[in-house]
Motif scaffolding. Structure first.
Motif, short mmCIF file in Angstrom:
data_model
loop_
_atom_site.label_atom_id
_atom_site.label_comp_id
_atom_site.label_asym_id
_atom_site.label_seq_id
_atom_site.Cartn_x
_atom_site.Cartn_y
_atom_site.Cartn_z
N GLU A 1 111.17 -14.75 114.74
CA GLU A 1 111.70 -14.02 113.59
C GLU A 1 110.87 -12.77 113.31
O GLU A 1 109.64 -12.80 113.26
N VAL A 2 111.56 -11.65 113.14
CA VAL A 2 110.89 -10.40 112.77
C VAL A 2 110.44 -10.51 111.32
O VAL A 2 111.26 -10.78 110.43
N PRO A 3 109.15 -10.32 111.03
CA PRO A 3 108.68 -10.47 109.66
C PRO A 3 109.10 -9.31 108.77
O PRO A 3 109.30 -8.18 109.24
N ASP A 4 109.25 -9.60 107.50
CA ASP A 4 109.49 -8.55 106.51
C ASP A 4 108.15 -8.08 105.97
O ASP A 4 107.18 -8.84 105.92
N GLY A 5 108.09 -6.82 105.55
CA GLY A 5 106.85 -6.33 104.94
C GLY A 5 106.40 -5.01 105.51
O GLY A 5 107.05 -4.41 106.35
N HIS A 6 105.23 -4.58 105.04
CA HIS A 6 104.65 -3.30 105.42
C HIS A 6 103.78 -3.46 106.65
O HIS A 6 103.24 -4.54 106.92
N TYR A 7 103.62 -2.39 107.43
CA TYR A 7 102.80 -2.44 108.63
C TYR A 7 101.33 -2.77 108.35
O TYR A 7 100.61 -3.20 109.24
N ALA A 8 100.88 -2.55 107.13
CA ALA A 8 99.49 -2.84 106.81
C ALA A 8 99.22 -4.33 106.65
O ALA A 8 98.10 -4.73 106.36
N ASP B 1 119.14 -3.62 102.27
CA ASP B 1 118.32 -3.87 101.08
C ASP B 1 117.62 -2.57 100.72
O ASP B 1 116.72 -2.11 101.43
N ARG B 2 118.00 -1.98 99.62
CA ARG B 2 117.46 -0.68 99.23
C ARG B 2 116.30 -0.79 98.24
O ARG B 2 115.80 0.22 97.75
N HIS B 3 115.85 -2.00 97.93
CA HIS B 3 114.81 -2.17 96.93
C HIS B 3 113.53 -2.79 97.48
O HIS B 3 112.47 -2.62 96.90
N PHE B 4 113.62 -3.48 98.61
CA PHE B 4 112.47 -4.22 99.12
C PHE B 4 111.28 -3.33 99.40
O PHE B 4 110.14 -3.69 99.15
N TRP B 5 111.52 -2.13 99.94
CA TRP B 5 110.41 -1.26 100.35
C TRP B 5 109.49 -0.91 99.20
O TRP B 5 108.26 -0.89 99.35
N ARG C 1 114.02 -4.20 105.26
CA ARG C 1 112.95 -5.14 104.95
C ARG C 1 111.86 -5.23 106.02
O ARG C 1 110.71 -5.55 105.69
N CYS C 2 112.20 -5.02 107.27
CA CYS C 2 111.19 -5.15 108.33
C CYS C 2 110.19 -3.99 108.25
O CYS C 2 110.41 -3.01 107.53
N GLY C 3 109.11 -4.11 109.00
CA GLY C 3 108.06 -3.11 108.92
C GLY C 3 108.53 -1.70 109.18
O GLY C 3 108.14 -0.75 108.48
N THR C 4 109.38 -1.52 110.19
CA THR C 4 109.84 -0.16 110.51
C THR C 4 110.76 0.39 109.43
O THR C 4 110.73 1.60 109.17
N CYS C 5 111.56 -0.46 108.82
CA CYS C 5 112.43 0.02 107.74
C CYS C 5 111.62 0.40 106.51
O CYS C 5 111.86 1.44 105.88
N VAL C 6 110.64 -0.43 106.15
CA VAL C 6 109.79 -0.14 104.99
C VAL C 6 109.04 1.16 105.22
O VAL C 6 108.96 2.03 104.34
N GLU C 7 108.48 1.31 106.42
CA GLU C 7 107.73 2.52 106.75
C GLU C 7 108.65 3.75 106.72
O GLU C 7 108.25 4.83 106.26
#
Length: 229
Positions: A78-85, A219-223, A195-201
């Protein structure tokens, strides 16, 4: 300078292709099917090559992904959700990916009498990906000087290696890059997941650059929640 671009079809490499088209002579874009979980971004790389009127070299390494196991980009993980940091993003590392791709790109560039290979690694990649850091770029360039000694002189260009993704977005806007015609999401759905790292970034970069983001996210709010942590 005749330049070959390593282009995934993502925002960074498509911006790099447009930048180098304005500053150098492109001999083509080179992309890799390494058995990644989806091929959507490769279609966008092909579109970029057509837009810039240069050849698109798509290298089939699809069987290789089965051997580079353990990454969420090549395995049924599963690709994790969140920021690259966040440490959770280390599951997206594909071992030696850039070293493998660059080795092939340098061989093609030397055969085609190109002067340089350009890659779009940037400062935001340093935390997670060891083959995106300045030391790697310098060491790989030195290795290639030895590998091609007496046959060809091919430089390695990494103009974003010390710059942020927001800088890349600004560079893309200056070169009128059609940002909607790039793909970042690791999950490969019908839309960017958001939601995934690349989308958040990606969302964060447009926000920091002060440029409207044309991307359609599920999802336009997760980032905002992710970068506030």
């Amino acid at each position: 300078m005749k330049t070959l671009i390593v282009c995934s079809g993502g925002l960074d490499s498509v911006v790099l292709a447009h930048k180098m088209a304005a500053e150098a002579e492109l001999v083509g874009l080179i992309s890799f099917d390494y058995g990644q979980r989806h091929r959507k971004e490769l279609d966008f790389a092909g579109q970029a090559a057509a837009r810039l009127a240069v050849p698109h070299h798509l290298i089939d390494l699809s069987r290789l992904g089965g051997f580079l196991s353990g990454s969420a980009l090549t395995d049924a993980v599963e690709v994790p959700d969140g920021h690259y940091a966040e440490d959770s993003m280390k599951i997206t590392v594909v071992p030696n990916r850039n070293a493998i791709m660059l080795t092939i790109a340098f061989g093609l560039a030397a055969a085609q009498k190109a002067d340089a290979v350009a890659i779009a690694v940037h400062g935001g990649d340093h935390f997670i990906y060891p083959d995106c850091r300045p030391d790697f770029i310098d060491s790989f360039a030195a290795m290639q000087r030895h590998a091609l000694d007496g046959y060809a002189q091919v430089a390695l260009a990494a103009p974003f290696v010390e710059r942020s993704k927001a800088d890349i977005v600004q560079e893309g806007a200056a070169h009128r890059v059609p940002f909607a015609e790039t793909w970042s999401c690791y999950k490969g759905g019908a839309r960017h997941c958001g939601r995934c790292g690349t989308c958040v970034e990606r969302r964060e970069a447009f926000h920091l650059a002060g440029i409207d983001d044309p991307t359609d996210y599920e999802d336009r709010h997760f980032w905002a929640e992710a970068i506030a942590r």
